[in-house]
Design an enzyme around this catalytic site. Structure first.
Site: not given
Ligand code: BTN
Length: 251
Positions: A58, A117, A249
């Site tokens: 994100r 996380k 946070r």
């Molecule tokens: C976050 O932590 O902000 C979200 C992370 C999301 C990662 C997943 S891995 C599979 C899918 N493909 C991506 O490029 N992102 C999501």
């Protein structure tokens, strides 16, 4: 039977064109399904990559992991809920519930274990030709740490599934979360966030804690509203955070 076939068997009665694809390497499973949707491919699919070269998180962040270190997949399907608010929270609820009581949810859609996380969710939507009124193609990406990984460069220290699920690997994790995740998304389509709010709140790791926002404000987190917005008591009164642009946070 492998996990992919079992998932296909569980899901296809409900979603007739459903398929499961596993690739060794791709830039990003989310990017790939968004490209397909923009090109008019709107079939339901779960795409899992053993390795991503440009995994995205994100807020323009990246999701980096070596092969075997994290589970990375995206589920894409056409969806037409009355209200989209809270979808990513609902996805978090479904995944956390399948991973056990230690897994908390950090608004809006991170999976946390003891303030570290464990995983993240990235939800994106595309409009597509042939969509029913209000329908869009949604891509739900999940990244979940399986094994311990270096904390360098991460704003929150990482947790790993193998800390409390010894030997957790892709197949076993997909067997556990795949079908319930698809079911939860279909449930969301019917009932919206209402079906998930209490479940989110029971895992809300920010609840009652002092938080700071990326725009400099501080306050005390007070749960989520009916549409999944985070409620924060501040000196200036109660504020409602809906924007994915603000990060929060614990202090
Ligand atoms: C976050 O932590 O902000 C979200 C992370 C999301 C990662 C997943 S891995 C599979 C899918 N493909 C991506 O490029 N992102 C999501």
């Amino acid at each position: 039977m492998g996990w992919a076939e079992a998932l296909w068997e569980a899901v296809s009665p409900d979603l007739p064109d459903f398929s499961v694809e596993i690739v060794a390497e791709i830039d990003s499973t989310n990017s790939e399904l968004m490209r397909r949707a923009r090109a008019g491919r709107d079939e339901p699919v779960l795409l899992l990559a053993e390795r991503q070269t440009a995994g995205r998180g994100r807020l323009g962040r990246s999701w980096q992991a070596s092969a075997g270190e994290s589970l990375t997949f995206s589920l894409g399907l056409p969806l037409a809920p009355q209200d989209w608010s809270g979808l990513s929270l609902a996805v978090g609820v479904a995944v956390a519930e399948m991973l056990g009581p230690r897994v908390g949810l950090k608004w809006p859609n991170d999976l946390w274990v003891e303030d570290r996380k464990l995983g993240g969710i990235l939800v994106e939507t595309a409009s597509f030709t042939g969509a029913a009124q209000g329908g869009r193609y949604v891509v739900i990406g999940l990244g979940l740490n399986l094994a311990a990984r270096p904390a360098e460069g991460l704003s929150t220290p990482p947790a790993a599934l193998q800390e409390f699920w010894p030997g957790a690997q892709t197949a076993a994790v997909m067997e556990r979360i795949g079908a319930p995740l698809v079911r939860a998304i279909r449930e969301f389509e019917q009932v919206g966030f209402a079906g998930f709010r209490a479940r989110f709140e029971s895992r809300d790791v920010l609840h009652g804690r002092e938080v700071s926002l990326s725009d400099g404000r501080v306050g005390r987190a007070a749960g989520v509203g009916g549409q999944g917005a985070l409620l924060v008591h501040t000196a200036a009164g109660m504020i409602t955070l809906t924007s994915a642009e603000v990060s929060v946070r614990p202090r």
